[in-house]
Write an enzyme that holds these catalytic residues in place. Structure first.
Site: not given
Length: 336
Positions: A126-128
């Site tokens: 998720v995300c970074t």
């Protein structure tokens, strides 16, 4: 509370052992990267058990040391120790957040992710969290997404990964990666749909009051948002463009509106936005067309004219280039 939904018989039939879903957290993790997907999976459990079935997921938050972590928002998260890499797991999900830099620089944790990913049926970030997954080598040679603000840095740091800046999430075989923060919920819904079918995933989305489908043709951030970095220098120009999308917005016209020579304007604009003026105008036109497609029943031909494309075919090519979907496909997915 909402009434328990009715699912097809196969959705609540005698189920195998729950699928183990592990969410890897670390100090200064992004809170929603952990809780967003977890809540989607937990709601799937609730929907199935309320309909008389067995919970399909065994949810676990794990962290190095197993003493819990404090999220970047300041909230403490209880976590179990990292399991043996060889132990059973269905889905490994890597959260992101400010602490991912330190996590990706921890050789022991990176090695655990590498080994754990090899054991899991599927892996997601998720995300970074994609930075930690990439550090382990899992993303080498694969397509991947991450938060729009770090796509350029991600691509420079991990050249073996094919970064896609627009999609909400990307699936490449058994490896899934998602865009920024709330996109983790979109990702979890897609994983739930893969496991349990559309009916269950739709019930979860409705309960959480989110869209079931925000992939493919839905970019993770608006063009207006991406151009905010140039708001001081070109904010007035962008406002003018949005009011004159159907007009001639050629380079000479833009340069004159900005009070610069064409060469100077082109250089300064690209430095401020990362886009050529022509690409920025195209994206603003696509964004306006997206809104009309989803919020009105105007014919596609009329929308193409109002947004300055000139023809349906020109708009179609722009949609495919920017959103990987035709205008008709976009309308069918996202219209109200």
């Amino acid at each position: 509370m909402p009434k328990s939904p009715r699912f097809p018989p196969n959705a609540v039939a005698a189920a195998p052992a729950p699928r183990i879903v592990e969410v890897l957290a670390f100090p200064s993790v992004q809170l929603l990267d952990v809780t967003g997907p977890l809540q989607a999976f937990a709601t799937a459990n609730d929907q199935i058990t309320q309909a008389g079935g067995a919970a399909p997921y065994d949810l676990r938050v794990v962290a190095k040391g197993g003493q819990g972590v404090t999220a970047s928002a300041g909230l403490a998260i209880t976590a179990a120790p990292l399991p043996r890499p060889s132990s059973a797991v269905d889905t490994l999900l890597i959260a992101g957040g400010p602490g991912v830099e330190a996590a990706a620089a921890d050789p022991a944790l990176v090695d655990w992710v590498r080994q754990r990913a090899a054991r899991a049926r599927r892996v997601a970030s998720v995300c970074t969290g994609a930075f930690l997954l990439a550090a382990s080598g899992v993303l080498d040679g694969r397509r991947a997404a991450t938060h729009w603000s770090v796509c350029k840095e991600f691509a420079q740091r991990y050249p073996a990964v094919r970064v896609e800046p627009d999609p909400i999430f990307v699936r490449d075989g058994s490896v899934w990666t998602s865009a920024g923060v709330t996109a983790g919920i979109d990702l979890a819904l897609a994983l739930i749909e893969q496991d349990l079918g559309r009916t269950v995933a739709l019930a979860v989305a409705r309960y959480l009051v989110v869209f079931l489908k925000r992939p493919g043709g839905q970019a993770q951030f608006s063009t207006a948002l991406s151009l905010q970095s140039a708001e001081d220098e070109f904010g007035a120009l962008h406002g003018w463009i949005n009011k004159h999308l159907a007009d001639d917005i050629s380079l000479p016209v833009l340069a004159d509106q900005a009070g610069m020579s064409e060469r100077s304007f082109s250089r300064h604009y690209a430095e401020a936005t990362g886009l050529t003026p022509a690409r920025a105008v195209e994206r603003l036109r696509v964004e306006a067309a997206r809104r009309m497609l989803s919020e009105s029943r105007l014919p596609v031909k009329r929308i193409s004219q109002r947004c300055g494309f000139g023809s349906e075919e020109t708009m179609r090519r722009s949609f495919l280039r920017i959103l990987s979907a035709t205008p008709q496909d976009y309308r069918s997915r996202f219209s109200s």
